[in-house]
Every structure is written in C-alpha cells, then in structure tokens.
Design an enzyme around this catalytic site. Sequence first.
Site, PDB file in Angstrom:
ATOM      1  CG  HIS A 190      -2.152  -2.298  -6.971  1.00 49.43           C
ATOM      2  ND1 HIS A 190      -1.320  -2.840  -7.913  1.00 49.43           N
ATOM      3  CD2 HIS A 190      -1.780  -2.836  -5.795  1.00 49.43           C
ATOM      4  CE1 HIS A 190      -0.491  -3.675  -7.317  1.00 49.43           C
ATOM      5  NE2 HIS A 190      -0.747  -3.697  -6.035  1.00 49.43           N
ATOM      6  CG  ASP A 250      -1.910  -1.172   1.168  1.00 47.00           C
ATOM      7  OD1 ASP A 250      -2.244  -1.627   0.057  1.00 47.00           O
ATOM      8  OD2 ASP A 250      -2.286  -1.658   2.244  1.00 47.00           O
TER       9      ASP A 250
HETATM   10  P1  GDP Z   1      -0.564  -0.004  -3.666  1.00 45.19           P
HETATM   11  O1  GDP Z   1      -1.136  -1.261  -3.088  1.00 45.19           O
HETATM   12  O2  GDP Z   1       0.904   0.151  -3.378  1.00 45.19           O
HETATM   13  O3  GDP Z   1      -0.889   0.195  -5.105  1.00 45.19           O
HETATM   14  O4  GDP Z   1      -1.245   1.213  -2.864  1.00 45.19           O
HETATM   15  P2  GDP Z   1      -2.797   1.402  -2.516  1.00 45.19           P
HETATM   16  O5  GDP Z   1      -3.473   2.011  -3.675  1.00 45.19           O
HETATM   17  O6  GDP Z   1      -3.363   0.166  -1.908  1.00 45.19           O
HETATM   18  O7  GDP Z   1      -2.675   2.416  -1.298  1.00 45.19           O
HETATM   19  C1  GDP Z   1      -2.131   3.672  -1.427  1.00 45.19           C
HETATM   20  C2  GDP Z   1      -3.151   4.702  -0.959  1.00 45.19           C
HETATM   21  O8  GDP Z   1      -2.520   5.963  -0.867  1.00 45.19           O
HETATM   22  C3  GDP Z   1      -4.294   4.873  -1.941  1.00 45.19           C
HETATM   23  O9  GDP Z   1      -5.451   5.157  -1.231  1.00 45.19           O
HETATM   24  C4  GDP Z   1      -3.853   6.059  -2.770  1.00 45.19           C
HETATM   25  O10 GDP Z   1      -4.933   6.759  -3.350  1.00 45.19           O
HETATM   26  C5  GDP Z   1      -3.140   6.894  -1.734  1.00 45.19           C
HETATM   27  N1  GDP Z   1      -2.031   7.729  -2.245  1.00 45.19           N
HETATM   28  C6  GDP Z   1      -1.146   7.431  -3.207  1.00 45.19           C
HETATM   29  N2  GDP Z   1      -0.228   8.425  -3.319  1.00 45.19           N
HETATM   30  C7  GDP Z   1      -0.537   9.352  -2.390  1.00 45.19           C
HETATM   31  C8  GDP Z   1       0.058  10.590  -1.980  1.00 45.19           C
HETATM   32  O11 GDP Z   1       1.075  11.045  -2.501  1.00 45.19           O
HETATM   33  N3  GDP Z   1      -0.562  11.267  -0.965  1.00 45.19           N
HETATM   34  C9  GDP Z   1      -1.682  10.789  -0.349  1.00 45.19           C
HETATM   35  N4  GDP Z   1      -2.220  11.519   0.617  1.00 45.19           N
HETATM   36  N5  GDP Z   1      -2.254   9.626  -0.697  1.00 45.19           N
HETATM   37  C10 GDP Z   1      -1.688   8.911  -1.697  1.00 45.19           C
HETATM   38 MG    MG Z   2      -2.660  -1.861  -1.868  1.00 45.22          MG
END
Ligand code: GDP
Ligand code: MG
Length: 555
Positions: A105, A69
């Site tokens: 994601h 995440d």
């Molecule tokens: P992944 O599993 O690595 O693809 O990540 P996820 O999508 O599960 O979780 C990352 C969360 O952080 C999501 O809710 C994104 O929308 C959010 N997110 C991603 N980049 C940023 C950022 O730069 N700032 C903030 N505040 N949220 C972010």
């Molecule tokens: Mg994730």
Amino acid sequence: MSTSIEAFQTMVNERNPRFFDPVPFVQKDIDRIYNQEQVTVGMPMGAEIILNALSREHTVAIVGAQLGDEGKGRIVDNKLEQILSIPGMQMAYVVRFQGGSNAGHTVYTPEGRKIPLHQVPSSINEDRAVGIMDSGMVVHMEDLKTEIEDGEAIVGDLRNRLYLSEEAKLVTDLERAEEVINRFKSSGKSGGGTGRGISPTYANDLSRLGTHVKDLMAENWREVYAARYDRYAKEFAVHNYDIATMQVPDLRETRDQKKAVTRNLGSKEEFLDRLDGVRGWYIERDATQPDKPSMIQNTFLMHQEMYNNLNAGVLFEGAQAVGLHHAIGRLPDVTSSDTSINGIAAGTKLWKAQDIREKIGVMKLTYMSSVGSVHMATDLMLPRKAITDESGLTGAQKFGAWVREEAHEYGTTTGRPRDICLLDLEMMRYNIRMGGIEMLAGTHLDIAREDMPIKVCTHYVDSTGQRVAYQPGVEHQENLTPMYEDLPGWDGAAAQKARTFDELPDNAKKFLAFVQAQTSTPITAVTNGPHRDQLVDIPRWELPPKQFQGTDRTL
Ligand code: GDP
Ligand code: MG
C-alpha cells in the site's frame, strides 16, 4: 400489557450498550417487563430499516473492489485526515484485519515523500492515529522489523502508534518454504503464491497447526520452533527437499537490491538464531521505554475500549481485493483470506460489518490492473514485457499501453509489467454486493486522454447473444464475450487540477455518473493523482430528509 414501536426502537438502540455493559440492564428489564408490563415481542413492519441503521459513528471500512492495487492505502490516508478534522475527534485507529506482507500500500507524506507499506497500516502519516495489525493478519516479524525501521526513518517514533495482536498468525521461513512443497503437491498449479508464506500460514491456522505472535514471544519459544523445524525437515525430506537449502525470499535484500532476492532457509540453529535476533529486537525496543505499552498486545481488549470511545474514529483497511477473495474471487488465482468487509469479523473478533457506517470499495476508474497467472475477461492481453512497437496493437490496446506507462503499472518488487484490463462493471456489481460495499471511492481519474475513448464492459453474452451473469472464477468467463461501451475520454491533466466535482471536465463527470448508475452505488470520493491532496471529495447532498424516506440504501 403493552407493546409499542418506541419500545422496539429502544431495544434496537440499546443493543450495543447492552453488549458492552450488560449489568445495568438487568434490573431495568425486570422493571420494564414485570412492573410496567411492557411486553414487546416480535417486530413491527419495516423494522429491517431500523435494524440496518445500527452502526457505530465515525467508522469506515475500505476494501479493494477489483483486483488489488486500486489505491486503498491512499484512500485510508485521505479518510483518516478527514475523520481527524471532525471537531472533537481526538484520535483514530486504523485496523488491518487480514493479509500480510503480500500487500503493498502506497501513501505519500504531506511533503510528497513516498511510503510503501506492507504489514503496517496506512496510518503512519498522522500523529493522532494508531495502527493495529490485528489477529486476522499473517505477520512475518523480520519483515515487520524492516518496515518499522523504514517507516520510523520517515515519520519518527512509532511507539504508542502501532500495535500488533499477540494472536496474529505467525509466518516464519518454514511456511515460506512450504509454498514450494505446495507447488509440488499441486503439480505446479497452485496459482498466485507470492512466496511469502501467506497461504500455508492461513491453511495451517485452519488445520490448527499454526503458531501465533505470542508463541514466539513466550519463554519456551526455542523448544517450540526447534520441534517445528524438525517436523518440517522430515516432511520436506519425503518430497526429497533438503530443508537447509530451500530458498525463501529475503525482503530486506529485495528492497535494497530492487530485485527478488532469496536466501537459504538454513540449518536449525541458523533458523532459530535468526528468530532469536528478531525476537530480541522487539523485546529490546520495549525495554528502552518501559513506561510505554508494548507493541504486542491483546487487541481484543483494545477493541472493547475503541468501540466505546466516540471521540476516536476507526478505519478498517482491507488488503488485496474482493476479486482476490479466497472463495468469491477470480479462482484459481486468489489470496487466502476474506478480503471483504465481512472479513472484519473474523479478523478483529469484535467488529462486524453492520457496526460500520461507511463501507467503501476502492476502484480504479478508467481501467483495472491485475497481477497473477490468469487473464481476466477484459484483459487487453498486452505482452507481459515492455512494449517497444505499437504497430500491431488495437486502439484499446494502445490505450492500455499508454496507461501502463502513465500510471506506472509495474510490480513494486519484481518490476514486472502488470496486466491492464478494461473496467468490468459486471464483476464490479458482483464484488460490491458480495464484498458488503455500499459506497465507492474511485481512483486514477487523471489516467484518461481526450483523444482516446474509455471502453467499459457492461455485461457478458454467450454465443447466442444471451446475457450471462458474472460468476467468480476465470473459467466461467472463458466462453463468454464481454460487451463494451465506448465512453468519451477527457484531458487527464485538466482532471488532475480539479479539487471539487464542479471543476472536473464534463466527460469525467458523466463517466462517474455512468459508473454510479451501473453499479447502483454512490461514488463519494475521487482521486486524480497519487498525492494526498489530489482528491475530489463528493460531499453528501443537502436534501430535505423526507426525500430519502423509504429508500433503505441511504441508511
Ligand atoms: P493499494 O494496494 O490498493 O493500497 O494500492 P497501491 O498503493 O499498491 O497501488 C496504487 C498505485 O496507484 C500507487 O502507486 C499509488 O501511488 C497510485 N495512485 C493512487 N491514486 C492515484 C490516482 O488517483 N492517480 C494516479 N495516477 N495514481 C494513483
Ligand atoms: Mg497494492
């Protein structure tokens, strides 16, 4: 007879052309060696630098550098947009090489609509991108159907833009039920399972007991899965479980009701009819547009073509993270696949880490989040429920409590608050090295406050004050003390406005420099909000090439 560095260089440069099309080289080699007497054996000093530089251009691997995440999905989406904007670039592939519906994601459409993805690659924002769910994945066809339907409702028809390997490992409700038995076999200690059948499917694959997408699509599928149901029923009975009433997650209902919903695995006929319905959906989908290729493909053949089409970018999208790697993660609470860049080899059966030009690890910058039963060494130990009273919390815990709300660190399906941990640079150094990571993309730079310092762990010491190296597995951190530095915070809202490095608050710039120095790894992109345009790219510096000579890190 002659030997030369040029001949060696030619040999290196020709390695990939020879692999993809060896025939023309046969006579060429005979001519070079026997007629021109160019006999080059061995290698010159420093040749390792040339060997390391061998990669295919416009290739990017993106994996999690922490505990999942981190924001991999949106970084894939950002990189995809960048690659497609390169002049002459016609298309790009996004390849998922491991994991399954245990991944979540998030990407946002350019209009700001949220798309949660599990098995489908983060490619669906771009018409010129093709997503590939490769053979290293474990795929549940019913969940995939739901995901395709949801995705298509937002971005339109995905035919021609989404392919599934016929050799991807098939997850059925039998494997999901098997997790229950595994919990019993391990006396409740088998950590981390999501109930989605990921670990039994990978384990069965290693034991050569698994099935693949092509087995479900074959003519005799009903016989195969009927026999499989019978065998599972017998084994479950040994453990006093009635197979028909075993509970397995129902992800469509879970999505609709926004809470974990299960269903009965059902009788053999019910199980087979469910599979039949899903199988029929894929067949029907293909039949309605017979001029288009089927979604289910021999992706090995696609990779051969992809490698050689230099007008196509190729992105490899990791799921979970190096910290959750089956062997080098935070044992015992890990996932069952190779989440590192090395996992691309087994997960695609053609690409290897050295083929890939940019090997990016994604990290949350100002904190880390974690789900699972174990606590990491830098866990702030916030209650695993909503915090209503902050009076007993330390300063760092107050920062953590604020982060949890500000960054909405709650499980997407369960709604459970995630653990908030401080950035662990010692673990990061290990994950970067072992994950094959060579660059970092930092996310969540907006999650900071001017009035609260950011605590980061630089190393651990034992009871005598001696530094102890990070060793994977939470048990190895148990009696160690993390050592922290307090670094000055910054105004998150100001950081969020920046679109270039220069526009970032000074303390944010210094923080990035500290992380880069501590990890010896360049940070090449930073995000300051979840949306697509909330990105600060850090372009390559334009320095005379000779300043780089002799530093193999830059190759
Ligand atoms: P992944 O599993 O690595 O693809 O990540 P996820 O999508 O599960 O979780 C990352 C969360 O952080 C999501 O809710 C994104 O929308 C959010 N997110 C991603 N980049 C940023 C950022 O730069 N700032 C903030 N505040 N949220 C972010
Ligand atoms: Mg994730």
